[in-house]
Design a protein around this motif. Structure first.
Motif, PDB file in Angstrom:
ATOM      1  N   GLY A  64       1.021  -1.363  -0.117  1.00 14.61           N
ATOM      2  CA  GLY A  64       0.335   0.042   0.055  1.00 14.61           C
ATOM      3  C   GLY A  64       1.274   1.471   0.358  1.00 14.61           C
ATOM      4  O   GLY A  64       0.303   1.805   0.162  1.00 14.61           O
ATOM      5  N   VAL A  65       2.343   0.919  -0.181  1.00 13.31           N
ATOM      6  CA  VAL A  65       3.165   1.969   0.181  1.00 13.31           C
ATOM      7  C   VAL A  65       2.952   3.186  -1.530  1.00 13.31           C
ATOM      8  O   VAL A  65       2.845   4.520  -1.650  1.00 13.31           O
ATOM      9  N   ILE A  66       2.797   2.441  -2.206  1.00 14.64           N
ATOM     10  CA  ILE A  66       2.895   2.461  -3.962  1.00 14.64           C
ATOM     11  C   ILE A  66       1.964   2.293  -4.013  1.00 14.64           C
ATOM     12  O   ILE A  66       0.647   1.156  -3.952  1.00 14.64           O
ATOM     13  N   ALA A  67       0.690   3.053  -5.186  1.00 15.23           N
ATOM     14  CA  ALA A  67      -0.739   3.245  -5.974  1.00 15.23           C
ATOM     15  C   ALA A  67      -0.440   2.504  -7.309  1.00 15.23           C
ATOM     16  O   ALA A  67       0.846   2.437  -7.686  1.00 15.23           O
ATOM     17  N   PRO A  68      -1.125   2.121  -7.219  1.00 20.01           N
ATOM     18  CA  PRO A  68      -1.855   1.065  -8.378  1.00 20.01           C
ATOM     19  C   PRO A  68      -0.859   1.340  -9.641  1.00 20.01           C
ATOM     20  O   PRO A  68      -0.458   1.193 -10.628  1.00 20.01           O
ATOM     21  N   GLN A  69      -1.288   3.247  -9.374  1.00 18.03           N
ATOM     22  CA  GLN A  69      -1.466   3.819 -11.239  1.00 18.03           C
ATOM     23  C   GLN A  69      -0.034   3.806 -11.075  1.00 18.03           C
ATOM     24  O   GLN A  69       0.555   4.275 -12.141  1.00 18.03           O
ATOM     25  N   GLU A  70       1.253   4.891  -9.663  1.00 12.88           N
ATOM     26  CA  GLU A  70       2.215   4.663  -9.724  1.00 12.88           C
ATOM     27  C   GLU A  70       2.634   3.402 -10.557  1.00 12.88           C
ATOM     28  O   GLU A  70       4.053   3.545 -10.455  1.00 12.88           O
ATOM     29  N   GLU A  71       2.973   2.140  -9.740  1.00 13.33           N
ATOM     30  CA  GLU A  71       3.060   0.971  -9.692  1.00 13.33           C
ATOM     31  C   GLU A  71       2.990   0.813 -11.136  1.00 13.33           C
ATOM     32  O   GLU A  71       4.167   0.592 -12.187  1.00 13.33           O
ATOM     33  N   ALA A  72       2.001   0.677 -12.387  1.00 11.37           N
ATOM     34  CA  ALA A  72       1.648   1.118 -13.781  1.00 11.37           C
ATOM     35  C   ALA A  72       2.286   1.669 -14.742  1.00 11.37           C
ATOM     36  O   ALA A  72       3.124   0.763 -15.547  1.00 11.37           O
ATOM     37  N   VAL A  73       2.734   3.031 -14.190  1.00  9.71           N
ATOM     38  CA  VAL A  73       3.434   3.966 -14.934  1.00  9.71           C
ATOM     39  C   VAL A  73       5.342   3.490 -15.090  1.00  9.71           C
ATOM     40  O   VAL A  73       5.633   3.640 -15.854  1.00  9.71           O
ATOM     41  N   ILE A  74       5.643   2.996 -13.509  1.00  9.51           N
ATOM     42  CA  ILE A  74       7.309   2.449 -12.998  1.00  9.51           C
ATOM     43  C   ILE A  74       7.241   1.132 -14.144  1.00  9.51           C
ATOM     44  O   ILE A  74       7.899   1.076 -15.281  1.00  9.51           O
ATOM     45  N   GLN A  75       6.197   0.062 -14.079  1.00  7.56           N
ATOM     46  CA  GLN A  75       6.764  -0.681 -15.508  1.00  7.56           C
ATOM     47  C   GLN A  75       7.159  -0.221 -16.921  1.00  7.56           C
ATOM     48  O   GLN A  75       6.908  -0.651 -17.426  1.00  7.56           O
ATOM     49  N   ASN A  76       5.555   0.998 -17.126  1.00  4.53           N
ATOM     50  CA  ASN A  76       5.550   1.116 -18.867  1.00  4.53           C
ATOM     51  C   ASN A  76       7.262   1.791 -18.978  1.00  4.53           C
ATOM     52  O   ASN A  76       7.345   1.708 -19.897  1.00  4.53           O
ATOM     53  N   VAL A  77       7.657   2.709 -17.340  1.00  6.80           N
ATOM     54  CA  VAL A  77       8.905   3.159 -17.734  1.00  6.80           C
ATOM     55  C   VAL A  77      10.200   2.042 -18.238  1.00  6.80           C
ATOM     56  O   VAL A  77      11.073   2.135 -19.072  1.00  6.80           O
ATOM     57  N   PHE A  78       9.853   1.032 -17.706  1.00  9.61           N
ATOM     58  CA  PHE A  78      10.985   0.189 -17.826  1.00  9.61           C
ATOM     59  C   PHE A  78      10.988  -0.823 -19.262  1.00  9.61           C
ATOM     60  O   PHE A  78      11.634  -1.120 -19.709  1.00  9.61           O
ATOM     61  N   GLU A  79       9.148  -1.002 -19.514  1.00  9.27           N
ATOM     62  CA  GLU A  79       9.013  -1.516 -20.637  1.00  9.27           C
ATOM     63  C   GLU A  79       9.191  -0.118 -22.320  1.00  9.27           C
ATOM     64  O   GLU A  79       9.253  -0.706 -22.999  1.00  9.27           O
ATOM     65  N   LEU A  80       9.901   0.832 -22.119  1.00  7.06           N
ATOM     66  CA  LEU A  80      10.430   1.539 -23.031  1.00  7.06           C
ATOM     67  C   LEU A  80      11.582   0.886 -24.030  1.00  7.06           C
ATOM     68  O   LEU A  80      12.103   1.358 -24.998  1.00  7.06           O
ATOM     69  N   ASN A  87       4.320  12.863 -27.366  1.00  8.61           N
ATOM     70  CA  ASN A  87       3.744  12.908 -26.358  1.00  8.61           C
ATOM     71  C   ASN A  87       2.644  10.984 -26.829  1.00  8.61           C
ATOM     72  O   ASN A  87       2.106  10.505 -25.313  1.00  8.61           O
ATOM     73  N   ASP A  88       2.804  10.703 -27.977  1.00 11.95           N
ATOM     74  CA  ASP A  88       2.392   9.166 -28.156  1.00 11.95           C
ATOM     75  C   ASP A  88       3.854   8.243 -26.936  1.00 11.95           C
ATOM     76  O   ASP A  88       2.626   7.550 -26.781  1.00 11.95           O
ATOM     77  N   VAL A  89       4.864   8.595 -26.517  1.00  9.59           N
ATOM     78  CA  VAL A  89       5.556   7.752 -25.807  1.00  9.59           C
ATOM     79  C   VAL A  89       5.057   8.032 -24.258  1.00  9.59           C
ATOM     80  O   VAL A  89       5.408   7.315 -23.943  1.00  9.59           O
ATOM     81  N   MET A  90       5.114   8.851 -24.190  1.00 10.26           N
ATOM     82  CA  MET A  90       4.257  10.073 -22.876  1.00 10.26           C
ATOM     83  C   MET A  90       3.013   8.315 -22.610  1.00 10.26           C
ATOM     84  O   MET A  90       2.709   8.378 -21.163  1.00 10.26           O
ATOM     85  N   SER A  91       2.362   9.014 -24.045  1.00 12.37           N
ATOM     86  CA  SER A  91       1.155   8.119 -23.972  1.00 12.37           C
ATOM     87  C   SER A  91       1.199   6.338 -22.842  1.00 12.37           C
ATOM     88  O   SER A  91       0.739   6.199 -22.047  1.00 12.37           O
ATOM     89  N   THR A  92       2.071   6.218 -23.770  1.00  7.44           N
ATOM     90  CA  THR A  92       2.292   4.632 -23.426  1.00  7.44           C
ATOM     91  C   THR A  92       2.845   4.611 -22.187  1.00  7.44           C
ATOM     92  O   THR A  92       2.636   3.739 -21.012  1.00  7.44           O
ATOM     93  N   VAL A  93       3.687   5.641 -21.440  1.00 10.95           N
ATOM     94  CA  VAL A  93       4.282   5.747 -20.036  1.00 10.95           C
ATOM     95  C   VAL A  93       3.440   5.564 -19.341  1.00 10.95           C
ATOM     96  O   VAL A  93       3.028   5.132 -17.919  1.00 10.95           O
ATOM     97  N   MET A  94       2.054   6.548 -19.603  1.00 12.72           N
ATOM     98  CA  MET A  94       0.987   7.028 -18.387  1.00 12.72           C
ATOM     99  C   MET A  94       0.323   6.712 -18.441  1.00 12.72           C
ATOM    100  O   MET A  94      -1.194   5.861 -17.672  1.00 12.72           O
TER     101      MET A  94
END
Length: 441
Positions: free
Chosen positions: A193-209, A328-335
């Motif tokens: 519960g320290v990291i919100a699910p949305q924040e976890e998804a964003v971090i995972q997307n960053v590494f998927e770049l 913006n396409d790349v940033m949308s993939t991250v967010m």
């Protein structure tokens, strides 16, 4: 003779053993990143712990010498401290010939229990809870112990290093941090519960770049709106009014002969000034940045940073245009879902076991949504439509199906040989092997 001195000596040995147990586990569990942060804050003790972690042989050699010496002394002192007491208690009920043996066994068990609980389990559990804090508190006393035992430590360290090298193992601690380590920490933080699910998804997307290719985020060729150099002004005005894009490609006759791009604000200025739109006019058409379709999204960001551009045309190996991509396409993939509206969603979960998927959905997105490690030979295609074509080995028709594991992919809609929608259904029970099937409507 009173046994109080032996009891006090045993108590001191338990305290010493607890100290060395806490030192052992804290140094091993202390993380380099946290220690470096404490060092940057000016704590000199963190530097000393980092130094010991760089050369653990000296530390563990001295530690084992002291731990084993204390264990031997504990057995001797424990027998002297408790045997008389047990012999006195059991004298009325046990024959005198067996009394010393029974007293020795009971004193041994009691001393061992004290050492296991108070000199091993408790200090190690306390140290593992806050390893950096404990390590910094014990590091200076341990350095003194190492200096006192330097001759013994030197010999033991050389012998242990020789044994480790003979096994082909490193003699120093490895502190390499991988993306898997970071994602595991993020997942643990999300579970706590320290990291919100949305924040976890964003971090995972960053590494998927680093692994996602350009086609997974681009505007595909069939959706590109472009002008030709000889296009009429009426047609240009109609496209601008119909499609609210910021940039439009300008091509010579067809899309595969790109001349450059024009910014919609420049066109709007010409319209407001009631001036004719002419692409031959100098300064209106700007040069494009071209990139291959084999780049990853991370590499695209590097290109944008080097060229100070935020827009690029994507070419395949035959120099044909396959799409365009913006920053913006790349940033949308991250967010991800944070910036995606309901109308833009490519994957819609209808219930717990069915998903409605757009045919242009990137393979990475569907794998993530379904919790699949990877689809069969996913390097051979980029989208769900490509997956269906690859598995069916033909141009799919409505109701054609592909079974992959516990999921069934069914084509719902096809427009001009293009798969528009796919229904994904999760079946219960044993997962069958991947297979494709055709249904003639």
């Amino acid at each position: 003779m009173s046994s109080y001195p032996q009891v006090m000596a045993l108590f001191c040995l338990v305290i010493l053993s607890a100290f060395f147990s806490a030192a052992e586990i804290s140094l091993a569990a202390a993380t380099k990143t946290r220690l470096q942060a404490l060092s940057e804050d000016g704590d000199r003790r963190a530097d000393l712990v980092l130094e010991l972690q760089e050369h653990p042989g000296q530390f563990f050699s001295a530690l084992q010498v002291m731990v084993n010496a204390i264990a031997l002394l504990g057995g001797i002192v424990g027998d002297a401290a408790f045997s008389p007491f047990f012999m006195w208690c059991l004298e009325p009920i046990i024959p005198a010939v067996n009394l010393p043996h029974v007293g020795f066994v009971l004193s041994f068990l009691l001393a061992t229990t004290l050492f296991v609980i108070f000199a091993d389990l408790l200090p190690k559990r306390l140290a593992i809870a806050r390893p950096e804090v404990v390590a910094m508190r014990v590091v200076r006393p341990m350095r003194i112990v190492i200096k006192v035992l330097r001759p013994i430590v030197f010999v033991l360290e050389r012998l242990s290093d020789a044994c480790i090298r003979s096994l082909g193992l490193p003699t120093k601690r490895q502190e390499t941090i991988t993306s898997e380590d970071i994602l595991a920490s993020v997942g643990a933080g999300a579970a706590a519960g320290v990291i919100a699910p949305q924040e976890e998804a964003v971090i995972q997307n960053v590494f998927e770049l680093e692994s996602r290719l350009v086609p997974s985020a681009m505007t595909p060729r069939e959706n590109i709106v472009y002008f030709t150099t000889d296009e009429t002004e009426a047609s240009i005005r109609a496209k601008i009014a119909t499609v609210p894009y910021n940039r439009f490609l300008v091509c010579d006759k067809d899309l595969d002969h790109v001349v450059g791009f024009v910014d919609s604000k420049h066109l709007l200025r010409l319209v407001l000034d009631e001036k004719p739109i002419c692409f031959q006019e100098g300064g209106l058409v700007q040069p494009c940045q071209f990139i291959p379709d084999s780049l990853t999204l991370s590499e695209v960001l590097d290109v944008f940073q080097r060229t100070h551009a935020d827009f690029a045309v994507i070419l395949n190996e035959y120099a044909l245009v396959v799409g365009i991509i913006t920053i913006n396409d790349v940033m949308s993939t991250v967010m991800g879902d944070l910036v995606t509206t309901t109308d833009e969603l490519q994957i819609i979960q209808r219930d717990d076991d069915t998903w409605l998927v757009d045919g242009a959905t990137p393979v990475d997105d569907i794998e993530h949504a379904l919790g699949i490690d990877e689809l069969p030979e996913d390097s051979a295609y980029e989208t769900v439509a490509g997956f269906m074509m690859y598995m069916l080995r033909k141009i799919p028709k409505r109701t054609d199906k592909v079974v992959c594991g516990e999921y069934t992919f069914e084509v719902l809609d096809v427009d001009n040989n293009k798969i528009d929608q796919v229904l994904v259904t999760r079946t219960k029970g044993k997962a069958p092997a991947p297979e494709a099937s055709e249904t003639t409507p």
